[in-house]
Design a protein around this motif. Structure first.
Motif, PDB file in Angstrom:
ATOM      1  N   TYR A 295       0.891  -1.172   0.000  1.00 57.23           N
ATOM      2  CA  TYR A 295       0.000   0.000   0.000  1.00 57.23           C
ATOM      3  C   TYR A 295       0.924   1.215   0.000  1.00 57.23           C
ATOM      4  O   TYR A 295       2.126   1.076   0.268  1.00 57.23           O
ATOM      5  CB  TYR A 295      -0.916   0.007   1.240  1.00 57.23           C
ATOM      6  CG  TYR A 295      -0.170  -0.123   2.548  1.00 57.23           C
ATOM      7  CD1 TYR A 295       0.182  -1.368   3.055  1.00 57.23           C
ATOM      8  CD2 TYR A 295       0.236   1.013   3.259  1.00 57.23           C
ATOM      9  CE1 TYR A 295       0.897  -1.481   4.237  1.00 57.23           C
ATOM     10  CE2 TYR A 295       0.950   0.908   4.440  1.00 57.23           C
ATOM     11  CZ  TYR A 295       1.278  -0.348   4.924  1.00 57.23           C
ATOM     12  OH  TYR A 295       2.002  -0.463   6.080  1.00 57.23           O
TER      13      TYR A 295
ATOM     14  N   ASP B  95       4.516   4.092   8.324  1.00 57.71           N
ATOM     15  CA  ASP B  95       3.573   2.975   8.179  1.00 57.71           C
ATOM     16  C   ASP B  95       3.802   2.411   6.791  1.00 57.71           C
ATOM     17  O   ASP B  95       3.449   3.049   5.791  1.00 57.71           O
ATOM     18  CB  ASP B  95       2.138   3.507   8.348  1.00 57.71           C
ATOM     19  CG  ASP B  95       1.070   2.424   8.238  1.00 57.71           C
ATOM     20  OD1 ASP B  95       1.373   1.316   7.738  1.00 57.71           O
ATOM     21  OD2 ASP B  95      -0.073   2.698   8.640  1.00 57.71           O
TER      22      ASP B  95
ATOM     23  N   ASP C 158       2.003  -4.955   7.192  1.00 58.79           N
ATOM     24  CA  ASP C 158       1.419  -3.631   7.466  1.00 58.79           C
ATOM     25  C   ASP C 158       1.919  -3.227   8.850  1.00 58.79           C
ATOM     26  O   ASP C 158       1.357  -3.635   9.860  1.00 58.79           O
ATOM     27  CB  ASP C 158      -0.109  -3.735   7.427  1.00 58.79           C
ATOM     28  CG  ASP C 158      -0.790  -2.395   7.710  1.00 58.79           C
ATOM     29  OD1 ASP C 158      -0.088  -1.369   7.731  1.00 58.79           O
ATOM     30  OD2 ASP C 158      -2.016  -2.396   7.901  1.00 58.79           O
TER      31      ASP C 158
ATOM     32  N   THR D 240       3.751  -0.254  11.504  1.00 52.20           N
ATOM     33  CA  THR D 240       4.030   1.153  11.813  1.00 52.20           C
ATOM     34  C   THR D 240       4.988   1.250  12.994  1.00 52.20           C
ATOM     35  O   THR D 240       4.806   0.550  14.002  1.00 52.20           O
ATOM     36  CB  THR D 240       2.731   1.909  12.177  1.00 52.20           C
ATOM     37  OG1 THR D 240       1.775   1.732  11.142  1.00 52.20           O
ATOM     38  CG2 THR D 240       3.001   3.402  12.353  1.00 52.20           C
TER      39      THR D 240
ATOM     40  N   GLU E   7      -3.017  -1.942  16.055  1.00 53.70           N
ATOM     41  CA  GLU E   7      -2.392  -0.667  15.697  1.00 53.70           C
ATOM     42  C   GLU E   7      -3.070   0.550  16.329  1.00 53.70           C
ATOM     43  O   GLU E   7      -3.579   1.423  15.635  1.00 53.70           O
ATOM     44  CB  GLU E   7      -2.393  -0.498  14.182  1.00 53.70           C
ATOM     45  CG  GLU E   7      -3.742  -0.728  13.511  1.00 53.70           C
ATOM     46  CD  GLU E   7      -3.714  -0.399  12.021  1.00 53.70           C
ATOM     47  OE1 GLU E   7      -3.244   0.710  11.693  1.00 53.70           O
ATOM     48  OE2 GLU E   7      -4.167  -1.217  11.223  1.00 53.70           O
TER      49      GLU E   7
ATOM     50  N   GLU F 243       2.130  -0.398  15.108  1.00 55.11           N
ATOM     51  CA  GLU F 243       1.317  -1.405  14.411  1.00 55.11           C
ATOM     52  C   GLU F 243       2.133  -2.661  14.159  1.00 55.11           C
ATOM     53  O   GLU F 243       3.230  -2.597  13.605  1.00 55.11           O
ATOM     54  CB  GLU F 243       0.838  -0.833  13.067  1.00 55.11           C
ATOM     55  CG  GLU F 243       0.073  -1.841  12.228  1.00 55.11           C
ATOM     56  CD  GLU F 243      -0.540  -1.240  10.974  1.00 55.11           C
ATOM     57  OE1 GLU F 243      -0.022  -0.218  10.472  1.00 55.11           O
ATOM     58  OE2 GLU F 243      -1.552  -1.785  10.493  1.00 55.11           O
TER      59      GLU F 243
HETATM   60 MN    MN Z   1      -0.558   0.448   8.543  1.00 56.70          MN
END
Ligand code: MN
Ligand code: GLY
Ligand code: MN
Length: 476
Positions: free
Chosen positions: A262, A293, A305, A307, A419, A443
């Protein structure tokens, strides 16, 4: 064959066409082994087949999207197609064709076929004259090679639309990926029945198998290396901008994986309070925090994913540490609530309770804590839910029914993010000035195991003192 408008070459002479056809070696690959996920994908197709007996099921991989004129965005195959095939070919279509029993009834399962674009034809010149010819875009697998790799029959995709148009009997298609395939089925499908297929496939991804867990672990390991890369170049980011951080992480993602899963959020200073800060064009300043992130997506498209919120100069200020440690405590409470048999909502509620307690303790919101939680007043500063399912999609299983997802009970094999965050906007007059412009999120990617959970992203430190020691070590 398309001849590009404004081509510098005149039309192709017969002599050139003849020259281009000849003297090419046979490059067919023989004796290929199935890809590692082929057997898992076959199991998923079997589950799909059992859920929709007697129906034709169409799962497109999707098409290239135009960026401008004849250049396209990088292709990313549709999640459902990847999950059911292990393949990522653009324009491909998976079809599950219902088989009739000898008595002509349902219940004999389905025959799965992957429809793919075969190798380019050399006889008619498409390999060098067509925009998708192999000479322009690279060698593809032959259908025979693809059959060996995917462990299922493969056919030429250029016939699939006509076959689907002519087919009779109930059919469902996963919508949103291939307008051409949907057009071929337009008289035969309904939005409601197609939505049921999409929901089923989303729920099929809720519990990850051994292959998927391995991929997610790899994604987290690469991601940890990407975060280390960023820490090592923070002084150069300080001299440039958040873009340096984005580019540094992206290099790791492209070298070790397929891409980032992402758009990386590289949010320095007050940008950390913008949840999806992906412009990444701001300054990086000593004394401020960097909220990073970001997640590497593996070659098989599973993404991490993660952070971390890092002090740019390597040391948290007393107020930054106070806020960071509160988020850490909330995250730990959330992680502790991840275990088989627990309600999915438990980790969110555990984390929110800690944050509400801190906000009351700091005098930012009037207690008691129960009242704050009941009215969700903490949300002014905690903003978002405490996590989500993770897999091929960063927000995986998004079409799953509420009962199957947010109201579910955790099971071994589920992978979710935990997160929590606290975000004090730069213009938030409800908090003392020194809080304004501070945003913290931590996260991690948590696997539900038989007896609790495992943090797949624990290659990165979380505690404030450990973060500082780690940064000091990396920056020498
Ligand atoms: Mn994230
Ligand atoms: N990176 C998006 C999210 O944390 O959900
Ligand atoms: Mn997340």
């Amino acid at each position: 064959m398309k001849q590009r408008k404004n081509s510098l070459y005149p039309a192709v002479s017969d002599a050139l066409a003849t020259v281009m056809k000849s003297d090419w070696a046979d490059t067919e690959l023989r004796g290929l082994s199935p890809v590692a996920q082929a057997a898992f994908a076959a199991g998923r197709r079997a589950a799909l087949s059992a859920r929709f007996p007697g129906e034709r099921l169409v799962i497109p991989a999707g098409n290239l999207r135009t960026r401008s004129n004849d250049t396209e965005y990088p292709f990313r195959a549709a999640t459902e197609y990847v999950h059911l095939t292990g393949d990522q070919t653009q324009d491909a279509v998976l079809v599950l064709e219902p088989l009739a029993t000898e008595e002509g009834g349902e219940g004999a399962g389905h025959a799965a076929t992957a429809y793919l674009l075969p190798r380019s034809n050399r006889e008619n010149g498409e390999f060098w004259l067509d925009g998708q010819g192999e000479l322009w875009v690279g060698r593809r697998h032959s259908l025979t090679e693809a059959e060996q790799l995917l462990g299922m029959p493969c056919k030429d995709v250029r016939t699939v639309a006509a076959e689907l148009r002519e087919a009779t009997g109930p059919v469902r298609v996963v919508r949103g990926h291939d307008a051409g395939i949907e057009a071929a089925l337009t008289d035969k499908v309904t939005a409601e029945r197609d939505a049921e297929l999409k929901i089923f496939l989303s729920e099929l991804r809720l519990v990850k198998d051994e292959f998927e867990i391995g991929e997610l672990a790899k994604a987290c390991e690469s991601t940890a290396r990407g975060f280390e890369d960023v820490v090592k170049v923070l002084d150069r980011a300080e001299a440039t901008s958040e873009r340096y951080i984005e580019g540094t992480f992206f290099l790791r993602a492209r070298v070790e994986g397929n891409d980032v899963g992402y758009g990386s959020i590289c949010a320095a200073g007050p940008h950390a309070t913008t949840l999806h800060w992906v412009r990444n064009d701001g300054p990086v300043r000593s004394g401020e925090l960097l909220l990073l992130d970001a997640g590497v997506e593996t070659h098989t498209l599973y993404t991490a994913d993660v952070t971390r919120t890092l002090p740019v100069n390597g040391r948290f200020s007393p107020l930054q540490r106070k806020i960071y440690d509160a988020v850490y405590e909330a995250q730990q409470a959330g992680i502790d609530a991840v275990k088989p048999g627990a309600a999915y909502r438990d980790f969110h509620e555990a984390a929110q309770r800690v944050l509400a307690e801190k906000l009351v303790e700091w005098g930012l919101v009037e207690g008691p804590v129960e009242r704050v939680l009941e009215l969700a007043l903490q949300r002014r500063w905690t903003l978002h839910g405490t996590g989500h399912m993770l897999g091929i999609d960063v927000h995986d299983c998004a079409q799953a029914r509420v009962d199957a997802y947010v109201d579910c009970t955790l099971e071994p094999g589920m992978v979710l993010t935990v997160e929590p965050g606290l975000y004090f906007q730069a213009d938030d007059l409800s908090v003392p000035a020194e809080y304004r412009g501070i945003g913290v999120r931590i996260e991690d990617d948590i696997l539900v195991t038989d007896d609790g959970c495992r943090n797949l992203s624990d290659g990165l430190p979380r505690r404030s003192d450990e973060v500082e020691a780690w940064m000091a070590r990396l920056r020498g």
